[in-house]
Design an enzyme around this catalytic site. Structure first.
Site, short mmCIF file in Angstrom:
data_model
loop_
_atom_site.label_atom_id
_atom_site.label_comp_id
_atom_site.label_asym_id
_atom_site.label_seq_id
_atom_site.Cartn_x
_atom_site.Cartn_y
_atom_site.Cartn_z
N TRP A 1 174.08 12.27 65.83
CA TRP A 1 173.96 13.72 65.65
C TRP A 1 175.21 14.10 64.87
O TRP A 1 176.30 14.13 65.41
CB TRP A 1 173.93 14.43 67.00
CG TRP A 1 173.75 15.91 66.89
CD1 TRP A 1 174.74 16.85 66.91
CD2 TRP A 1 172.53 16.62 66.77
NE1 TRP A 1 174.19 18.11 66.80
CE2 TRP A 1 172.83 18.00 66.71
CE3 TRP A 1 171.19 16.24 66.70
CZ2 TRP A 1 171.86 18.98 66.58
CZ3 TRP A 1 170.22 17.22 66.58
CH2 TRP A 1 170.56 18.57 66.53
N ASN B 1 180.99 7.84 69.67
CA ASN B 1 180.49 9.16 70.03
C ASN B 1 181.68 10.03 70.36
O ASN B 1 182.47 9.67 71.24
CB ASN B 1 179.54 9.07 71.23
CG ASN B 1 179.23 10.44 71.82
OD1 ASN B 1 179.09 11.41 71.07
ND2 ASN B 1 179.13 10.51 73.13
N GLY B 2 181.85 11.13 69.63
CA GLY B 2 182.98 12.02 69.89
C GLY B 2 183.48 12.60 68.59
O GLY B 2 182.79 12.56 67.57
N GLU C 1 171.37 39.34 75.92
CA GLU C 1 171.12 37.90 76.00
C GLU C 1 170.63 37.52 77.41
O GLU C 1 169.72 36.71 77.56
CB GLU C 1 172.39 37.12 75.63
CG GLU C 1 172.31 35.61 75.76
CD GLU C 1 171.16 34.94 74.98
OE1 GLU C 1 170.56 35.58 74.12
OE2 GLU C 1 170.87 33.77 75.27
N HIS D 1 169.62 58.48 78.17
CA HIS D 1 168.84 59.14 77.12
C HIS D 1 167.39 58.67 77.13
O HIS D 1 166.76 58.57 76.09
CB HIS D 1 169.48 58.87 75.75
CG HIS D 1 170.88 59.37 75.67
ND1 HIS D 1 171.19 60.72 75.63
CD2 HIS D 1 172.06 58.72 75.67
CE1 HIS D 1 172.50 60.87 75.59
NE2 HIS D 1 173.06 59.67 75.62
N CYS E 1 176.31 11.95 70.24
CA CYS E 1 175.54 10.84 69.67
C CYS E 1 175.24 9.91 70.83
O CYS E 1 175.75 10.09 71.94
CB CYS E 1 176.35 10.06 68.65
SG CYS E 1 176.95 11.07 67.30
N LYS F 1 161.09 24.99 69.87
CA LYS F 1 162.40 24.91 69.21
C LYS F 1 162.22 24.53 67.75
O LYS F 1 161.42 23.63 67.46
CB LYS F 1 163.21 23.82 69.92
CG LYS F 1 164.67 23.98 69.74
CD LYS F 1 165.34 24.19 71.08
CE LYS F 1 166.74 24.68 70.90
NZ LYS F 1 167.16 25.50 72.01
N GLU G 1 162.12 35.20 78.59
CA GLU G 1 161.43 34.10 77.92
C GLU G 1 161.11 32.94 78.85
O GLU G 1 160.17 32.20 78.59
CB GLU G 1 162.21 33.62 76.70
CG GLU G 1 163.51 32.93 77.01
CD GLU G 1 164.22 32.41 75.76
OE1 GLU G 1 163.55 32.05 74.79
OE2 GLU G 1 165.46 32.37 75.79
N LYS H 1 166.99 35.75 78.14
CA LYS H 1 166.81 34.50 78.90
C LYS H 1 165.78 34.72 80.01
O LYS H 1 164.90 33.90 80.21
CB LYS H 1 168.13 34.03 79.55
CG LYS H 1 169.17 33.42 78.66
CD LYS H 1 168.82 32.07 78.08
CE LYS H 1 168.10 32.15 76.79
NZ LYS H 1 168.78 32.37 75.57
N ARG I 1 170.02 12.30 72.51
CA ARG I 1 171.43 12.62 72.26
C ARG I 1 171.71 12.82 70.77
O ARG I 1 172.82 13.22 70.40
CB ARG I 1 172.34 11.51 72.79
CG ARG I 1 172.30 11.34 74.29
CD ARG I 1 173.31 10.30 74.72
NE ARG I 1 174.66 10.67 74.34
CZ ARG I 1 175.49 11.40 75.08
NH1 ARG I 1 175.09 11.85 76.25
NH2 ARG I 1 176.69 11.70 74.64
C1 F6R Z 1 166.20 32.00 72.77
C2 F6R Z 1 166.13 31.15 71.60
C3 F6R Z 1 165.68 31.77 70.33
C4 F6R Z 1 166.56 31.27 69.18
C5 F6R Z 1 166.03 31.80 67.86
C6 F6R Z 1 166.90 31.39 66.70
O1 F6R Z 1 166.64 31.30 73.89
O2 F6R Z 1 166.40 29.98 71.66
O3 F6R Z 1 165.73 33.15 70.40
O4 F6R Z 1 167.87 31.71 69.39
O5 F6R Z 1 164.74 31.32 67.66
O6 F6R Z 1 166.97 30.01 66.55
P1 F6R Z 1 168.09 29.35 65.66
O7 F6R Z 1 169.40 29.65 66.29
O8 F6R Z 1 167.76 27.89 65.66
O9 F6R Z 1 167.98 29.96 64.30
#
Ligand code: F6R
Length: 609
Positions: free
Chosen positions: A75, A101-102, A481, A504, A2, A604, A488, A485, A28
């Site tokens: 948050w 915050n914590g 993973e 294979h 937060c 996001k 993307e 990374k 935050r």
């Molecule tokens: C990759 C990434 C996406 C999310 C995916 C799911 O770095 O951020 O692949 O992991 O869109 O998002 P959440 O976890 O918010 O459902």
């Protein structure tokens, strides 16, 4: 995570200044906001759920009297984002206000104790115990100063906190204290400020005093006094001049949010170790009873589920099915039923495919469990039980800190389930719990020691046309993973495989100089991984290995290597092993001239209220 901010001004009202400063801290947290001020011996308070602008429109956050105040942007960690749970929180008489915050780990027992002494609680937060503890200390000793009452209160707290307290009884000061949550003080000739982060006060002053763990600070117009909480000893400290631009300050000096968030992983992992036992236990009970368990998620969260399926199997002997959410309805929509349990994992709690799977499963009477970073998100509302992973907002689009935190939470669930089922000896349980506790430190070591190497590797391979990522066993999802990374944010075509599958088909792509990344913990797959490395080497591949320190065998085979500290149990290995891969992806993105925070075509998910 937060944001807290407050000030004492020589002239003028604190509220408009706090409002502006909290806006600068909104990165935050942004699910609720609140401010409290003191004027003529009276405490005034405004708070509500929602983003700062939304709350301001309805409540006018600037309209509070007084030149001293404390504010908070939240948050949620404990208690949904509701007005009653927004900070500041007050004591029974509305005389003492606190922002925090914590995470207070022992709040439930403190709340019970205070309720038995007649205190009246309004919220579902961990924070509310603090004003009541201060009130109680002054009730027992009416001559106790606010500072000493805060000292008594914080000595009872277990967990992390940066707090600020004002009291109508001592209306000329703010008391702050810190343990494991950030707190900085800003000063100029006309005011003193406290904040979670420097950006909050940077337009007002560039003179800052850093507060350390275990310290209590008295702010007044006479100045700033820092003491040790343990023995009240005064700590002399000189202010530092901050020469960051506002943009640098928001990123705390890091060039990108992604790197900042990679560095935040130790702190986030520590937060996951403060989960309320009760919820972990409840969720483990549901998992234990289920006839079948689906782990449902998208993208990075899916990789966390996939790795967790190895944890549940190896520790608790529970078979689980990791399913990509966009496939769940087609694959399992007809068979999921009242005996099924869905553990849906989503950082945002709002990802459409994950929620669609959850809806389908709910309609068929399955039990829904949720793991998310966004309390108040749709996922928390539709889950029978949910756990908040407490990573704070992740601003970089590519998930980093939320991935390792999801893994930490699910490893705790697997351990709890193993205990319930009597599948792991007490010695092994103790050993794993101990290693889990050490992970924040381990990850800290990795970011500090491997960043430079990751930079060099990124530079060396930045023009590769394709890169392979291979792992075996629980390291297979780690390899996937690492590949996600890189793809993307650096836009390098990358392919991931379970190493055993490579012969294979995929191996036909390999030619001299072809980069192949291997994830190589020293677990039972180690020998076979060496075999896979040899196969690749025989075709001229360049081997980049993530290994444990002291793994001379693979070090000698690899062209380049990144190291993690040795002695990590297999079931926990995805957490440290992914970190060097995050760093390589980050630097390759930067080297190729991209902004890793905002990959093209991606955004996001945010919590929609
Ligand atoms: C990759 C990434 C996406 C999310 C995916 C799911 O770095 O951020 O692949 O992991 O869109 O998002 P959440 O976890 O918010 O459902």
């Amino acid at each position: 995570m937060c944001g807290i901010f407050g000030c004492i001004l020589k002239d003028g009202d604190a509220a408009p200044l706090m409002h502006a400063a909290l806006k600068r801290l909104e990165y935050r947290g942004y699910d609720s906001v609140g401010e409290a001020t003191l004027n003529n011996g009276q405490l005034y308070l405004k708070k509500d759920r929602g983003k700062i602008d939304e709350v301001h429109k309805v409540r006018n956050l600037d309209d509070l009297p007084g030149s001293i105040g404390i504010g908070h942007t939240r948050w949620a960690t404990h208690g949904a984002p509701l007005e009653v749970n927004a900070h500041p929180h007050v004591d029974c008489r509305g005389q003492i206000a606190v922002v925090h915050n914590g995470i207070i780990e022992n709040y439930a027992e403190l709340e019970l104790e205070l309720q038995n002494r007649g205190h009246n609680f309004k919220s579902k937060t961990d924070t509310e115990v603090i004003p009541h503890l201060i009130e109680e200390a002054q009730k027992n000793n009416s001559s106790l100063s606010l500072r000493d009452a805060v000292i008594e209160a914080v000595k009872r707290l277990q967990g992390s906190y940066a707090i600020a307290v004002i009291s109508a009884r001592e209306p000329d000061k703010i008391i702050c204290a810190r343990n494991e949550s950030p707190l900085v003080i800003g000063i100029n000739q006309n005011a003193v400020y406290f904040a979670s982060d420097i950006p909050a006060f940077l337009p007002l002053t560039n003179k800052a005093l850093m507060v350390d763990d275990g310290e209590i600070v008295t702010l007044s117009l006479e100045g700033v006094e820092i003491r040790k909480i343990a023995d009240s000893r005064i700590v002399p400290r000189e202010p530092k001049i901050i020469d960051w631009t506002p943009e640098m300050a928001v990123k705390q000096g890091y060039p990108h949010f992604m790197l900042k968030e990679i560095y935040e992983q130790p702190e986030c992992l520590r937060n996951t170790l403060r989960l309320q036992e009760h919820y972990v236990d409840l969720m483990a009970t549901f998992l234990d009873r289920a006839r079948e368990v689906y782990l449902v998620a998208c993208g990075t969260s899916y990789h966390a589920c996939w790795a967790a399926s190895y944890m549940f199997s190896k520790l608790a002997f529970l078979p689980t099915y990791p399913v990509i959410a966009s496939e769940f309805i087609e694959q399992h929509g007809k068979s999921v039923n009242i005996d099924s349990t869905i553990l849906a994992v989503s950082q945002s709690g709002e990802t459409a495919d994950t929620l669609a799977s959850v809806n389908c499963a709910r309609q068929r009477a399955a039990t829904i469990l949720g793991l998310t970073n966004a309390i108040g998100s749709t996922l928390t509302r539709v889950s029978r039980v949910y756990i908040g992973q407490q990573s704070g907002p992740e601003i970089g689009v590519a998930a980093t800190k939320t991935f390792t935190s999801q893994l930490s939470v699910m490893s705790q669930l697997a351990l709890r389930l193993a205990k319930k089922r009597g599948k792991v000896s007490q010695d092994e349980m103790d050993y794993l719990a101990e290693r889990l506790k050490k992970l924040p430190e381990t990850v800290e070591t990795i970011v500090q020691t491997q960043e430079e190497k990751a930079k060099q590797i990124a530079e060396k391979y930045k023009d590769a046309k394709t890169i392979f990522f291979l792992g075996r066993g629980i390291s297979t999802p780690t390899a996937y993973e690492g590949r996600l990374k890189l793809m993307e944010i650096a836009y390098v075509p990358a392919i991931a495989f379970a190493a055993g599958e490579s012969k294979h088909g995929p191996i036909s792509l390999v030619e001299p100089g072809f980069p192949v990344v291997f994830v190589c913990p020293r677990d039972e797959t180690h020998k076979t991984v060496i075999g896979n490395i040899m196969e690749m080497k025989a075709r001229g591949a360049s081997i980049i290995a993530v290994i444990e320190e002291g793994d001379e065998e693979i070090k000698n085979l690899a062209d380049d290597y990144l190291e993690v500290p040795s002695g990590i149990p297999e079931v926990l290995s995805p957490i440290p092993f992914v970190v060097p891969l995050q760093l390589v992806a980050y630097y390759m993105s930067v080297d190729r001239g991209h902004n890793p925070d905002t990959p093209r075509n991606l955004a996001k998910s945010v919590t929609v209220k």
